[in-house]
Design an enzyme around this catalytic site. Sequence first.
Site, mmCIF file in Angstrom:
data_model
loop_
_atom_site.group_PDB
_atom_site.id
_atom_site.type_symbol
_atom_site.label_atom_id
_atom_site.label_comp_id
_atom_site.label_asym_id
_atom_site.label_seq_id
_atom_site.Cartn_x
_atom_site.Cartn_y
_atom_site.Cartn_z
ATOM 1 N N ASN A 9 0.867 -1.179 0.000
ATOM 2 C CA ASN A 9 0.000 0.000 0.000
ATOM 3 C C ASN A 9 0.905 1.231 0.000
ATOM 4 O O ASN A 9 1.533 1.533 1.004
ATOM 5 C CB ASN A 9 -0.889 -0.033 1.257
ATOM 6 N N LYS A 11 0.136 4.261 -0.145
ATOM 7 C CA LYS A 11 -0.473 5.448 0.494
ATOM 8 C C LYS A 11 -0.247 6.676 -0.408
ATOM 9 O O LYS A 11 -0.232 6.527 -1.629
ATOM 10 C CB LYS A 11 0.088 5.609 1.907
ATOM 11 N N HIS A 96 -9.348 1.144 5.288
ATOM 12 C CA HIS A 96 -8.041 1.333 5.937
ATOM 13 C C HIS A 96 -8.214 2.237 7.157
ATOM 14 O O HIS A 96 -9.017 3.166 7.150
ATOM 15 C CB HIS A 96 -7.047 1.941 4.945
ATOM 16 N N GLU A 98 -6.503 4.585 8.261
ATOM 17 C CA GLU A 98 -6.303 6.022 8.022
ATOM 18 C C GLU A 98 -7.577 6.652 7.486
ATOM 19 O O GLU A 98 -7.922 7.783 7.840
ATOM 20 C CB GLU A 98 -5.112 6.226 7.069
ATOM 21 N N GLU A 168 -4.840 -5.021 10.666
ATOM 22 C CA GLU A 168 -3.810 -3.997 10.847
ATOM 23 C C GLU A 168 -4.053 -3.279 12.175
ATOM 24 O O GLU A 168 -4.851 -2.332 12.233
ATOM 25 C CB GLU A 168 -3.873 -2.975 9.707
ATOM 26 N N GLY A 174 3.130 2.190 10.773
ATOM 27 C CA GLY A 174 4.087 3.286 10.606
ATOM 28 C C GLY A 174 4.848 3.633 11.870
ATOM 29 O O GLY A 174 5.509 4.661 11.947
ATOM 30 N N SER A 214 4.037 -2.271 10.134
ATOM 31 C CA SER A 214 5.501 -2.345 10.248
ATOM 32 C C SER A 214 6.079 -3.692 9.815
ATOM 33 O O SER A 214 7.030 -4.188 10.426
ATOM 34 C CB SER A 214 5.943 -1.983 11.677
HETATM 35 P P1 13P Z 1 3.417 0.290 7.618
HETATM 36 O O1 13P Z 1 3.919 -0.984 6.978
HETATM 37 O O2 13P Z 1 4.144 1.517 7.135
HETATM 38 O O3 13P Z 1 3.346 0.170 9.101
HETATM 39 O O4 13P Z 1 1.893 0.495 7.101
HETATM 40 C C1 13P Z 1 1.001 -0.549 7.205
HETATM 41 C C2 13P Z 1 -0.242 -0.183 6.485
HETATM 42 O O5 13P Z 1 -0.988 0.686 6.905
HETATM 43 C C3 13P Z 1 -0.528 -0.875 5.221
HETATM 44 O O6 13P Z 1 -1.827 -0.631 4.785
#
Ligand code: 13P
Length: 252
Positions: A9, A11, A96, A98, A168, A174, A214
């Site tokens: 992803n 982002k 997601h 976010e 997740e 992150g 992560s």
């Molecule tokens: P990270 O791998 O940067 O922690 O992000 C995970 C994520 O949100 C994938 O959709």
Amino acid sequence: MRKVCIAGNWKMNMTPSEGKAFAASLAESVGDVTGNVSVVVAPPFITIPSVVEQVKNSNIKVAAQNMSDKESGAFTGEVSADMLLDAGVSIVILGHSERRALYKEDDAFINRKVLLALEKGLDVILCVGETLEERENGQLETVLKRQVTEGLKDVSPNDMSRVIIAYEPVWAIGTGKTATGDDANSAHAFIRGVVAEMLNEGVANSVIIQYGGSVKPSNVKSLMAMEHIDGALVGGASLSVENFAPIVRYND
Ligand code: 13P
């Protein structure tokens, strides 16, 4: 044996020209992966066409990071399922954390998108996961159960073959903090149980459940060794071939 899906992803990273160059090198590096592992990348909308062009002769599939819950019409700034399909997208990431947190997407709204995506012919990666506060308050199972049952409401057992669930934990995204293999595995087992209750054991046993938060080359092998972890949804580490390729090839 369940299939495995490793997805990146991106982002809000990678302009169309950056994505084009990156996808070309990704196609060279992991475009030949076959067998039990499928590889997916999810660029920003505007970068999708250049990525589709670069990976078209490889086994890499292209996903979108979101889509509209409406089919078409006066919805300024939105992107429809038909547009994604026409651009060569076959999968869409929905729910997601976010988008849940920053854009206030709730389970009913996410469910409308899930149903529309499936009806239109897109596969779905539905993201679920608890915040640190929810985990510390003992609400892990309540939150996961709600997100899974409401997010997948009215999805038929047949259509579940086109749904991937991504667990997740929000506190692991992150942050460099990864859930331990055991913690992730027990959340995945719980999610599988919820799917069994909603639909049936057969569907629950075959649904791919990815872990996200992560994931990196150094922890992917131990996560993938867990019984209920069937793949990864990778954020930061999907932005370089150096990191993403060994994640895809965790089994080599
Ligand atoms: P990270 O791998 O940067 O922690 O992000 C995970 C994520 O949100 C994938 O959709």
